[in-house]
Design an enzyme around this catalytic site. Sequence first.
Site, mmCIF file in Angstrom:
data_model
loop_
_atom_site.group_PDB
_atom_site.id
_atom_site.type_symbol
_atom_site.label_atom_id
_atom_site.label_comp_id
_atom_site.label_asym_id
_atom_site.label_seq_id
_atom_site.Cartn_x
_atom_site.Cartn_y
_atom_site.Cartn_z
ATOM 1 N N GLY A 157 6.089 6.500 -8.810
ATOM 2 C CA GLY A 157 5.735 6.835 -10.018
ATOM 3 C C GLY A 157 4.909 8.118 -10.056
ATOM 4 C CB ILE A 237 -3.251 5.891 -1.473
ATOM 5 C CG1 ILE A 237 -1.999 6.354 -1.815
ATOM 6 C CG2 ILE A 237 -3.823 6.448 -0.379
ATOM 7 C CD1 ILE A 237 -1.799 7.601 -2.110
ATOM 8 N NE ARG A 239 -5.214 -2.186 -7.465
ATOM 9 C CZ ARG A 239 -5.327 -1.051 -7.833
ATOM 10 N NH1 ARG A 239 -5.456 0.063 -7.104
ATOM 11 N NH2 ARG A 239 -6.069 -0.711 -9.131
ATOM 12 C CD GLU A 268 -10.488 -2.819 -2.164
ATOM 13 O OE1 GLU A 268 -11.092 -2.217 -2.963
ATOM 14 O OE2 GLU A 268 -9.390 -2.256 -1.378
ATOM 15 C CG HIS A 287 -10.255 1.077 -3.420
ATOM 16 N ND1 HIS A 287 -9.816 -0.114 -3.838
ATOM 17 C CD2 HIS A 287 -9.673 2.124 -4.509
ATOM 18 C CE1 HIS A 287 -8.686 0.062 -4.714
ATOM 19 N NE2 HIS A 287 -8.575 1.262 -5.004
ATOM 20 C CB ILE A 288 -12.914 7.149 -1.852
ATOM 21 C CG1 ILE A 288 -12.321 7.356 -0.784
ATOM 22 C CG2 ILE A 288 -14.181 6.149 -1.776
ATOM 23 C CD1 ILE A 288 -13.190 8.364 0.235
#
Length: 330
Positions: A157, A237, A239, A268, A287-288
Amino acid sequence: MNKPVVYITRTLPEAQLQTLADHAEIRMWKEADIPVPEEVLAAEAAEADGLLTMMSDPVTDELLEKAPKLKVIANMAVGYDNIDMKAADRHGVYVCHTPDVLSDTTADLGWTLLLASARQVTSAADYVKAGRWTGWGPFMFAGQQVHQATIGIIGMGSIGTAVARRARGFDMTIYYHNRSRNAAAEEETGAVWMEKNDLLENVDFVVLTAPLTEETKGMIDAEALERMKPTAHLINIARGPLVDEAALENALREKKIAGAGLDVFSNEPIGADHPLLQLENVTALPHIGSAAVPTRQTMIELAGLNIKDVLQGTQPRTAVPEHREKPPRS
């Protein structure tokens, strides 16, 4: 006439919410970095016309059942797997997200992880900080070569395309796997479509950018990891649930693959005692992916504008794909 009520599940900067504030009464959770408790979210949703949520906020059928005024949920993320979409449809609630605006920022983070994993950056930095560097050796922290290597992107995507765009600068051979061919990405980046198993067997770096669906959940399992090269690195990067974490831990511990760079996890925040975090060949982040200040500001603004649009009875700017053709709800 009373303004519609919008509840926001974190404390966000007022500057990016000003347009929304002109049209709605804004209520916010008191914390910026601590998730709103589910019972508080449910109570606030019961009185809200709109919700601005984070990817970690579960929006369930039960919550929607008790939110009769709710017209729109704006998720501050590309993904929306935290929202029960069937329930949202059943209750007549629009769902919006923030695509595209974070693609380049997330791709940058993906490359940060790829380079850090390949070149053992975290371990080397810790080595220096611990005062253990007492001399130079020709193979000390010698990692994998990135330039002119092969990269396989699963999920082509906008984020996957941005990753491929950067791979060209490293003179890499680019393969990708997607449910359908992406002709535009192929033309722009020179990426070549491959069956997933062939991709896993032939590339040096596997980068996951696919959405979480029933089809993609657990797609990187023990069998998939067995197919990868022992010198290969896995970068996630997308899920966390795309990867079977127990199988990954086993593959890394037994050196079936060389390393992993992970920004996302199945649960998380991940606990410090998680087996993956005990391994030197894992680079882990909280998760940044989109955590650059301008990007996050744009995401907040877009989420607010989506809510405003729906509350005013117009089509939102970035409804999720399932809702793009639906008429505005009043």
